[in-house]
Design a protein around this motif. Structure first.
Motif, PDB file in Angstrom:
ATOM      1  N   GLN A 129       0.842  -1.210   0.000  1.00  0.00           N
ATOM      2  CA  GLN A 129       0.000   0.000   0.000  1.00  0.00           C
ATOM      3  C   GLN A 129       0.873   1.255   0.000  1.00  0.00           C
ATOM      4  O   GLN A 129       0.588   2.215  -0.726  1.00  0.00           O
ATOM      5  N   ALA A 130       1.914   1.259   0.807  1.00  0.00           N
ATOM      6  CA  ALA A 130       2.809   2.415   0.867  1.00  0.00           C
ATOM      7  C   ALA A 130       3.501   2.614  -0.480  1.00  0.00           C
ATOM      8  O   ALA A 130       3.685   3.752  -0.926  1.00  0.00           O
ATOM      9  N   ASN A 137      10.033   2.908  -1.825  1.00  0.00           N
ATOM     10  CA  ASN A 137      10.805   2.666  -3.041  1.00  0.00           C
ATOM     11  C   ASN A 137      10.082   1.675  -3.954  1.00  0.00           C
ATOM     12  O   ASN A 137       9.796   0.540  -3.567  1.00  0.00           O
ATOM     13  N   ALA A 138       9.813   2.101  -5.168  1.00  0.00           N
ATOM     14  CA  ALA A 138       9.079   1.278  -6.131  1.00  0.00           C
ATOM     15  C   ALA A 138       9.888   0.075  -6.607  1.00  0.00           C
ATOM     16  O   ALA A 138       9.317  -0.884  -7.135  1.00  0.00           O
ATOM     17  N   ASP A 139      11.200   0.102  -6.439  1.00  0.00           N
ATOM     18  CA  ASP A 139      12.038  -1.017  -6.871  1.00  0.00           C
ATOM     19  C   ASP A 139      12.050  -2.185  -5.883  1.00  0.00           C
ATOM     20  O   ASP A 139      12.602  -3.241  -6.170  1.00  0.00           O
ATOM     21  N   LEU A 140      11.468  -1.992  -4.710  1.00  0.00           N
ATOM     22  CA  LEU A 140      11.445  -3.053  -3.699  1.00  0.00           C
ATOM     23  C   LEU A 140      10.258  -3.984  -3.920  1.00  0.00           C
ATOM     24  O   LEU A 140       9.197  -3.556  -4.378  1.00  0.00           O
ATOM     25  N   ASP A 141      10.440  -5.233  -3.561  1.00  0.00           N
ATOM     26  CA  ASP A 141       9.332  -6.186  -3.535  1.00  0.00           C
ATOM     27  C   ASP A 141       8.848  -6.213  -2.082  1.00  0.00           C
ATOM     28  O   ASP A 141       9.625  -6.562  -1.183  1.00  0.00           O
ATOM     29  N   PRO A 142       7.608  -5.840  -1.809  1.00  0.00           N
ATOM     30  CA  PRO A 142       7.120  -5.788  -0.428  1.00  0.00           C
ATOM     31  C   PRO A 142       7.285  -7.108   0.328  1.00  0.00           C
ATOM     32  O   PRO A 142       7.531  -7.117   1.530  1.00  0.00           O
TER      33      PRO A 142
END
Length: 195
Positions: A129-130, A137-142
Motif C-alpha cells: 500500500q505504501a 521505493n518502487a524497486d522493492l518487492d514488499p
C-alpha cells in the motif's frame, strides 16, 4: 508441564523430545503428562497455543501502534518488537531456527498457517500500500522487504553467540543492534561509488 515441554523442545528439538523427557524436566511422572495432554502431538499443540502464539501477539502489539501510512513506524515497531520479545523469551530464536527454518521442523506449518498471516503477510500488504501511494521505493518487492526484516532481526539474535565471539562484541546489546538495523534500513550503505 508446558514450560518444561518448551524447555525440552528448545534444548533437544521437538522430534527428539519424548513425554519422558518432559516429565523429567517437570519433575512429574510420564503418566501425569499423558493424563493431562494425551500424546506428544496434543502437548505440542498446547505449547503452540499457550506459549508460542501469545509471543506472536506480543510482537503484533507495537505494529498496531503504527498508523496506516507510517511505514517507518511500522518497520521500527517490528525491529523493536522482535528485540523486546526475544529479551522476554530468549528461547525464541533457537526454537525458530530449529523448528521453522530447518527442513522437517515441527513448527513450519504453524508459521505458514498461523503466524505468517498475522505478521508477515499483514506487513507485506502495508508495504505494498505504501508503495502504491509513492511512500516506499518502487524497486522493492514488499514480500522480500519482510524477508529482509526477518533476516536483519531474527538472524542476528539467533547467531549472537557466534558473532559476539568472532568479533569480540560482547559490548553490543540489542539497543545497538536495533539502532544499526534502523540506520541500515533508513540510509543504507551510502556508498559513494555505487552505480
Amino acid at each position: 508441564m508446558l514450560d518444561a515441554s518448551l524447555q525440552c523442545f528448545v534444548r533437544i528439538g521437538i522430534a527428539a523430545t519424548s513425554l519422558r523427557h518432559i516429565a523429567t524436566e517437570a519433575g512429574v511422572t510420564p503418566a501425569l503428562v499423558h493424563y493431562y495432554f494425551g500424546d506428544k502431538s496434543q502437548l505440542q499443540q498446547a505449547v503452540v497455543k499457550e506459549r508460542l502464539l501469545p509471543v506472536v501477539g506480543e510482537l503484533q502489539a507495537p505494529l498496531g501502534k503504527a498508523s496506516e501510512g507510517d511505514t517507518a513506524a511500522l518497520i521500527a515497531g517490528f525491529v523493536q518488537g522482535v528485540g523486546a520479545v526475544v529479551e522476554r523469551h530468549p528461547w525464541l530464536p533457537t526454537l525458530w531456527v530449529r523448528e521453522v527454518l530447518l527442513e522437517g521442523g515441527a513448527l513450519r506449518d504453524v508459521l505458514l498457517k498461523e503466524v505468517g498471516p498475522l505478521v508477515a503477510k499483514m506487513m507485506a500488504g502495508r508495504f505494498a500500500q505504501a508503495q502504491q501511494a509513492g511512500r516506499l521505493n518502487a524497486d522493492l518487492d514488499p514480500r522480500l522487504l519482510m524477508v529482509s526484516l526477518i533476516g536483519l532481526t531474527f538472524f542476528p539474535l539467533a547467531s549472537a553467540p557466534i558473532w559476539r565471539a568472532l568479533f569480540g562484541a560482547d559490548d553490543i546489546d540489542f539497543n545497538d543492534l536495533r539502532r544499526h538495523t534502523l540506520v541500515l534500513l533508513d540510509r543504507g550503505l551510502e556508498l559513494k561509488d555505487a552505480n
